[in-house]
Motif scaffolding. Sequence first.
Motif, PDB file in Angstrom:
ATOM      1  N   HIS A 133      32.371  36.339  47.790  1.00  0.00           N
ATOM      2  CA  HIS A 133      33.541  36.232  46.920  1.00  0.00           C
ATOM      3  C   HIS A 133      34.728  36.754  47.721  1.00  0.00           C
ATOM      4  O   HIS A 133      34.943  37.965  47.817  1.00  0.00           O
ATOM      5  CB  HIS A 133      33.335  37.046  45.634  1.00  0.00           C
ATOM      6  CG  HIS A 133      32.126  36.652  44.850  1.00  0.00           C
ATOM      7  ND1 HIS A 133      32.118  35.567  44.006  1.00  0.00           N
ATOM      8  CD2 HIS A 133      30.876  37.178  44.799  1.00  0.00           C
ATOM      9  CE1 HIS A 133      30.923  35.451  43.449  1.00  0.00           C
ATOM     10  NE2 HIS A 133      30.155  36.415  43.915  1.00  0.00           N
ATOM     11  N   VAL A 134      35.465  35.833  48.318  1.00  0.00           N
ATOM     12  CA  VAL A 134      36.511  36.206  49.278  1.00  0.00           C
ATOM     13  C   VAL A 134      37.860  36.309  48.581  1.00  0.00           C
ATOM     14  O   VAL A 134      38.363  35.328  48.025  1.00  0.00           O
ATOM     15  CB  VAL A 134      36.585  35.181  50.430  1.00  0.00           C
ATOM     16  CG1 VAL A 134      37.639  35.601  51.451  1.00  0.00           C
ATOM     17  CG2 VAL A 134      35.221  35.040  51.102  1.00  0.00           C
ATOM     18  N   GLN A 135      38.412  37.515  48.595  1.00  0.00           N
ATOM     19  CA  GLN A 135      39.743  37.773  48.037  1.00  0.00           C
ATOM     20  C   GLN A 135      39.856  37.260  46.585  1.00  0.00           C
ATOM     21  O   GLN A 135      40.852  36.650  46.206  1.00  0.00           O
ATOM     22  CB  GLN A 135      40.822  37.117  48.901  1.00  0.00           C
ATOM     23  CG  GLN A 135      40.918  37.678  50.309  1.00  0.00           C
ATOM     24  CD  GLN A 135      41.563  39.059  50.331  1.00  0.00           C
ATOM     25  OE1 GLN A 135      42.695  39.233  49.923  1.00  0.00           O
ATOM     26  NE2 GLN A 135      40.816  40.036  50.798  1.00  0.00           N
ATOM     27  N   THR A 136      38.834  37.531  45.796  1.00  0.00           N
ATOM     28  CA  THR A 136      38.810  36.993  44.430  1.00  0.00           C
ATOM     29  C   THR A 136      39.094  38.037  43.354  1.00  0.00           C
ATOM     30  O   THR A 136      39.409  37.661  42.220  1.00  0.00           O
ATOM     31  CB  THR A 136      37.446  36.357  44.119  1.00  0.00           C
ATOM     32  OG1 THR A 136      36.414  37.337  44.308  1.00  0.00           O
ATOM     33  CG2 THR A 136      37.176  35.159  45.016  1.00  0.00           C
ATOM     34  N   MET A 137      38.961  39.323  43.682  1.00  0.00           N
ATOM     35  CA  MET A 137      39.095  40.337  42.641  1.00  0.00           C
ATOM     36  C   MET A 137      40.473  40.993  42.689  1.00  0.00           C
ATOM     37  O   MET A 137      40.769  41.765  43.600  1.00  0.00           O
ATOM     38  CB  MET A 137      38.015  41.409  42.792  1.00  0.00           C
ATOM     39  CG  MET A 137      38.082  42.484  41.717  1.00  0.00           C
ATOM     40  SD  MET A 137      37.912  41.838  40.026  1.00  0.00           S
ATOM     41  CE  MET A 137      36.157  41.443  39.993  1.00  0.00           C
ATOM     42  N   PRO A 138      41.346  40.699  41.728  1.00  0.00           N
ATOM     43  CA  PRO A 138      42.662  41.341  41.722  1.00  0.00           C
ATOM     44  C   PRO A 138      42.540  42.823  41.433  1.00  0.00           C
ATOM     45  O   PRO A 138      41.710  43.240  40.617  1.00  0.00           O
ATOM     46  CB  PRO A 138      43.406  40.601  40.608  1.00  0.00           C
ATOM     47  CG  PRO A 138      42.339  40.074  39.708  1.00  0.00           C
ATOM     48  CD  PRO A 138      41.160  39.782  40.599  1.00  0.00           C
ATOM     49  N   GLN A 139      43.366  43.610  42.115  1.00  0.00           N
ATOM     50  CA  GLN A 139      43.370  45.052  41.910  1.00  0.00           C
ATOM     51  C   GLN A 139      44.529  45.434  40.999  1.00  0.00           C
ATOM     52  O   GLN A 139      45.688  45.199  41.328  1.00  0.00           O
ATOM     53  CB  GLN A 139      43.481  45.770  43.254  1.00  0.00           C
ATOM     54  CG  GLN A 139      42.336  45.467  44.203  1.00  0.00           C
ATOM     55  CD  GLN A 139      40.990  45.943  43.670  1.00  0.00           C
ATOM     56  OE1 GLN A 139      40.711  47.139  43.662  1.00  0.00           O
ATOM     57  NE2 GLN A 139      40.153  45.008  43.233  1.00  0.00           N
ATOM     58  N   TYR A 140      44.195  46.018  39.881  1.00  0.00           N
ATOM     59  CA  TYR A 140      45.219  46.461  38.929  1.00  0.00           C
ATOM     60  C   TYR A 140      45.713  47.838  39.361  1.00  0.00           C
ATOM     61  O   TYR A 140      45.289  48.874  38.851  1.00  0.00           O
ATOM     62  CB  TYR A 140      44.639  46.542  37.525  1.00  0.00           C
ATOM     63  CG  TYR A 140      44.416  45.215  36.830  1.00  0.00           C
ATOM     64  CD1 TYR A 140      44.492  44.012  37.514  1.00  0.00           C
ATOM     65  CD2 TYR A 140      44.124  45.168  35.482  1.00  0.00           C
ATOM     66  CE1 TYR A 140      44.283  42.807  36.864  1.00  0.00           C
ATOM     67  CE2 TYR A 140      43.914  43.976  34.816  1.00  0.00           C
ATOM     68  CZ  TYR A 140      43.993  42.796  35.514  1.00  0.00           C
ATOM     69  OH  TYR A 140      43.777  41.607  34.861  1.00  0.00           O
ATOM     70  N   GLU A 141      46.628  47.839  40.322  1.00  0.00           N
ATOM     71  CA  GLU A 141      47.117  49.095  40.854  1.00  0.00           C
ATOM     72  C   GLU A 141      48.194  49.687  39.938  1.00  0.00           C
ATOM     73  O   GLU A 141      48.684  49.023  39.011  1.00  0.00           O
ATOM     74  CB  GLU A 141      47.653  48.887  42.270  1.00  0.00           C
ATOM     75  CG  GLU A 141      46.567  48.439  43.246  1.00  0.00           C
ATOM     76  CD  GLU A 141      47.066  48.301  44.664  1.00  0.00           C
ATOM     77  OE1 GLU A 141      48.189  47.815  44.850  1.00  0.00           O
ATOM     78  OE2 GLU A 141      46.319  48.690  45.589  1.00  0.00           O
ATOM     79  N   VAL A 142      48.552  50.945  40.199  1.00  0.00           N
ATOM     80  CA  VAL A 142      49.569  51.612  39.396  1.00  0.00           C
ATOM     81  C   VAL A 142      50.839  50.762  39.384  1.00  0.00           C
ATOM     82  O   VAL A 142      51.322  50.322  40.423  1.00  0.00           O
ATOM     83  CB  VAL A 142      49.857  53.018  39.961  1.00  0.00           C
ATOM     84  CG1 VAL A 142      51.042  53.656  39.227  1.00  0.00           C
ATOM     85  CG2 VAL A 142      48.612  53.897  39.845  1.00  0.00           C
ATOM     86  N   GLY A 143      51.363  50.506  38.186  1.00  0.00           N
ATOM     87  CA  GLY A 143      52.540  49.660  38.030  1.00  0.00           C
ATOM     88  C   GLY A 143      52.220  48.213  37.740  1.00  0.00           C
ATOM     89  O   GLY A 143      53.132  47.400  37.546  1.00  0.00           O
TER      90      GLY A 143
END
Length: 454
Positions: free
Chosen positions: A392-402
């Motif tokens: 799974h290449v670059q598929t998981m978005p990171q919900y970072e601060v902001g």
Amino acid sequence: MNRLNQIAIIGGGIAGLAAAHYAKVAGAHVTLFEAQDRLGGKIKTIYRDGFTLETGPDGYMARKPTLTTLITDLGLEDQLVRSKTGTSYIYVRQQLRQMPEGSVMGIPTKFWPMVKTDLFTWRGKFRAGLDLVIPRVYKGEDISLNRFFRTRLGSEVVDTMIEPLLSGIYNGTLDDMSIESTFPQFITIEQKTRSLILGMKALTPPVQAGVKPSETGKFLSIDQGLGALVEGLRPSIDRLVLNTYVKSVRPHEITLADGTVEQFDGIILATSPNMLGPLLGLPEAERLSSLKRTSSLTVLAAFDESEVEALDGTGYVIAKSEGNALTACSWMHKKWPHMAPQGKALIRMYIGSEYVSPLLHEDDDTIASFALRELRRIQKVGTPLFTKVERHVQTMPQYEVGHKQDVRAFEEALSKWDGVEACGAILHGVGLPDCVDSAKQAVNNLNLKQGVMV
């Protein structure tokens, strides 16, 4: 509008397919563009030698009802199955240790199980207990999960239990993840009761009399695999265009990679977040496209059941302190008995993000052998009947601060474009039900049929 609308959907993952369903229900003619040669996105079910292999998500949270309602609407409700449960484990200090009874998402809610557990030292237990008196941590501005939980419960509980459980959901680290965008319920609990322990205890329902633990699994799936959901949604598409890239989107107009321009009454973007910026050209969309995404590797291994060490439960998570490349292991034949034939076992291993990059371009056998070596450091297994590797290449978005603020800015900018909406995991949740919720909202926002909302 009293006529059927021509609707274009860009992206054939669960969000795009759900959007197609809701658009069809509202009376639209649906065209779906997908860059790949298949539908389903992260959902991918493979059948082999009597096994049902889920190389992406294997189920969804039962407490989120939208997806269950959708499955029912498709006539698949008789195929719904609930996950089995059992002892939950964490691998720490070179041993599989039981998670304390009553812990919810890593947060203890019962006194004596926490006192008796060997997961933590007495110092760690005392520090966690200070949650009962510590002032509120959230002050109205987004902070990381790491800061929130370490302040409330201390580093030992975070490193041993909370971090392995929560970071695995997003394939990221607590340092990066936004409390507002990932687990806002903890903010609500803290604001209401101040103490997480007391707040989670109040929310935990009592065990119903006569109900066995194996009947109270928190996840649902489909007995033929989630691929059946993809096939159930396919008839909602009137015109399916695979292997086709969309180059740009403007109100009521899309341009394909070959220069073809097509007009539509409404357009729904359900594409990978890295495409939002190039498609729309909006600074707010470019911001979402530039956000961090992570890759992962999943390895499934099938065995004769006699070749796998017999343990109660459905699997375990692994503390980072152990230096193991795996973050978690699921005993799929115990979690979902329909996935393996009688007398067989199916194990799914998840390789941690820091180990993924050097392995991504290795062949499947090399990756599978590596995962099995790491697995054998924890439990006894024999020689697999076969293995299956999924990248799974670059598929998981990171919900970072902001992240919440970035999404709000994007949605405000997009609201000025007549007839264009967006949905998917980059916005308001990465789970399957979250994606379905966002798809339903996108269709409703288009006002497909005057006076008709889905």
